[in-house]
Scaffold this motif. Structure first.
Motif, short mmCIF file in Angstrom:
data_model
loop_
_atom_site.label_atom_id
_atom_site.label_comp_id
_atom_site.label_asym_id
_atom_site.label_seq_id
_atom_site.Cartn_x
_atom_site.Cartn_y
_atom_site.Cartn_z
N SER A 1 12.03 25.39 18.54
CA SER A 1 11.93 24.44 17.56
C SER A 1 10.50 25.06 16.97
N TRP A 2 10.24 25.10 15.28
CA TRP A 2 9.77 24.70 15.09
C TRP A 2 9.07 23.07 14.09
N LYS A 3 8.11 22.62 14.18
CA LYS A 3 7.34 22.24 13.18
C LYS A 3 6.40 22.13 12.78
N ASP A 4 5.94 21.85 11.50
CA ASP A 4 4.32 21.51 11.00
C ASP A 4 3.83 22.79 11.76
N THR B 1 7.74 24.88 19.72
CA THR B 1 7.41 23.78 20.62
C THR B 1 9.04 24.37 21.84
N PRO C 1 15.99 16.31 16.12
CA PRO C 1 14.72 17.07 15.54
C PRO C 1 13.40 16.01 15.87
N ASP C 2 13.39 15.46 16.35
CA ASP C 2 12.12 14.64 17.01
C ASP C 2 11.63 14.82 18.27
N THR D 1 4.43 23.55 23.91
CA THR D 1 4.45 23.28 21.96
C THR D 1 2.76 23.73 21.96
#
Length: 130
Positions: free
Chosen positions: A86-89, A93, A108-109, A117
């Motif tokens: 997953s991709w975030k900010d 990860t 999502p979290d 990460t």
């Protein structure tokens, strides 16, 4: 190695999200102050998620921000619930234990206790040795 980006889609779909595949090795570099931390995971995976050919899927994480590889006495050698990228900010990860519903309906979290990460990920595949 090839740089992975969110535009590439989910690389793990190609390997059936690694369901029941095996972690071959984990390596973490704790560098000096001139370099950032890196981690590499090599997974003994089947092509197309149950195909006849076994491959080594090598994932190298650059500029590691956080990781955790254990949760008590639980064994993570076999990836029984699959894996998720997953991709975030701006970070990527790899979650190696997203839970039984974590691939199809991910929160999502949610991140399990077996994850990496980092700022970037590179990947390569090669035939597994006989």
């Amino acid at each position: 190695m090839t740089r992975l980006s969110p535009a590439d889609g989910d690389l793990l779909v190609r390997y059936g999200h690694l369901y029941d595949d095996v972690i071959y090795s984990l390596h973490v570099d704790f560098p000096d102050r001139t370099r950032r931390m890196a981690a590499e995971v090599v997974i003994y995976a089947r092509e197309a998620g149950a195909g006849p050919n076994w491959m080594h899927l090598r994932l190298r994480f650059l500029n590691v921000k956080a990781f955790q590889f254990t949760e008590g006495n639980v064994s993570y050698q076999v990836i029984s619930d699959g894996a998720r990228i997953s991709w975030k900010d701006g970070a990527v990860t790899l979650d190696l234990d997203p839970g039984s519903d974590g691939i199809d309906n991910p929160y999502p979290d949610h991140v399990s206790r077996f994850f990496i990460t980092a700022e970037a990920c590179e990947w390569a595949e090669e035939p597994a040795p006989d």
